[in-house]
Scaffold this motif. Sequence first.
Motif, short mmCIF file in Angstrom:
data_model
loop_
_atom_site.label_atom_id
_atom_site.label_comp_id
_atom_site.label_asym_id
_atom_site.label_seq_id
_atom_site.Cartn_x
_atom_site.Cartn_y
_atom_site.Cartn_z
N LEU A 27 -10.58 6.11 19.70
CA LEU A 27 -9.16 5.83 19.49
C LEU A 27 -8.98 5.38 18.05
N VAL A 28 -8.01 5.98 17.37
CA VAL A 28 -7.75 5.68 15.98
C VAL A 28 -6.33 5.15 15.86
N CYS A 29 -6.17 4.04 15.13
CA CYS A 29 -4.83 3.52 14.85
C CYS A 29 -4.15 4.43 13.85
N VAL A 30 -2.92 4.80 14.14
CA VAL A 30 -2.10 5.54 13.17
C VAL A 30 -1.28 4.48 12.45
N ASN A 31 -1.62 4.27 11.19
CA ASN A 31 -0.96 3.25 10.38
C ASN A 31 0.11 3.88 9.51
N THR A 32 1.22 3.20 9.37
CA THR A 32 2.27 3.67 8.47
C THR A 32 2.82 2.51 7.66
N ASN A 33 3.47 2.87 6.58
CA ASN A 33 4.14 1.90 5.71
C ASN A 33 5.45 2.54 5.27
N PRO A 34 6.52 2.40 6.08
CA PRO A 34 7.77 3.10 5.80
C PRO A 34 8.35 2.87 4.42
N GLY A 35 8.07 1.75 3.79
CA GLY A 35 8.63 1.47 2.47
C GLY A 35 7.83 2.07 1.33
N ALA A 36 6.69 2.68 1.61
CA ALA A 36 5.79 3.13 0.55
C ALA A 36 6.27 4.39 -0.15
N GLU A 37 7.01 5.25 0.55
CA GLU A 37 7.48 6.52 -0.01
C GLU A 37 6.35 7.29 -0.68
N ASN A 38 5.20 7.32 -0.01
CA ASN A 38 4.02 8.08 -0.46
C ASN A 38 3.57 7.71 -1.87
N LYS A 39 3.46 6.43 -2.14
CA LYS A 39 2.97 5.98 -3.44
C LYS A 39 1.47 5.80 -3.43
N GLY A 40 0.77 6.56 -2.62
CA GLY A 40 -0.67 6.50 -2.59
C GLY A 40 -1.23 5.49 -1.60
N SER A 41 -0.38 4.83 -0.84
CA SER A 41 -0.90 3.88 0.14
C SER A 41 -0.83 4.52 1.52
#
Length: 141
Positions: A27-41
């Motif tokens: 099982l793998v956690c799907v992590n997100t960062n909605p404020g990142a706007e794909n800035k490499g994080s």
Amino acid sequence: LLNTKPNSTLYDHINSNNRIQKKYRCLVCVNTNPGAENKGSLPVSMWDEVQRLQVLAQNETTVRHYLEPALKVPRIFASTQDANSTWLECLLRVCNVGNPFPVLGSVSSVDLSKRIWGDIRLKPNHCVAIVEVEIELLTGR
């Protein structure tokens, strides 16, 4: 995510080169960062991350990552390491990616979180879903 490896999560297979292949389902956690706007994080959406994993599986890409040298679970992985790091290099290939299951936002999602982590406060901060991933371990870690 699991304290032990049930027999059904690990299986050996001898390929045509007489080499033993170690495959795991995890099982793998799907992590997100909605404020990142794909800035490499972290990815902006759950679907971005699931699609990234699916592309790795389709292209049979070898993935390099680093494993924290500790016996505790869940195991902590990183995509990079410091020059003086004691983290162990691991190589793997993603073979298959299942459907994601949200771990927040509804009663059934919260129930799933409780079943996985026991105490919902133990859920990693950016984890929005889990997905079962089958991997082929190319190193012995």
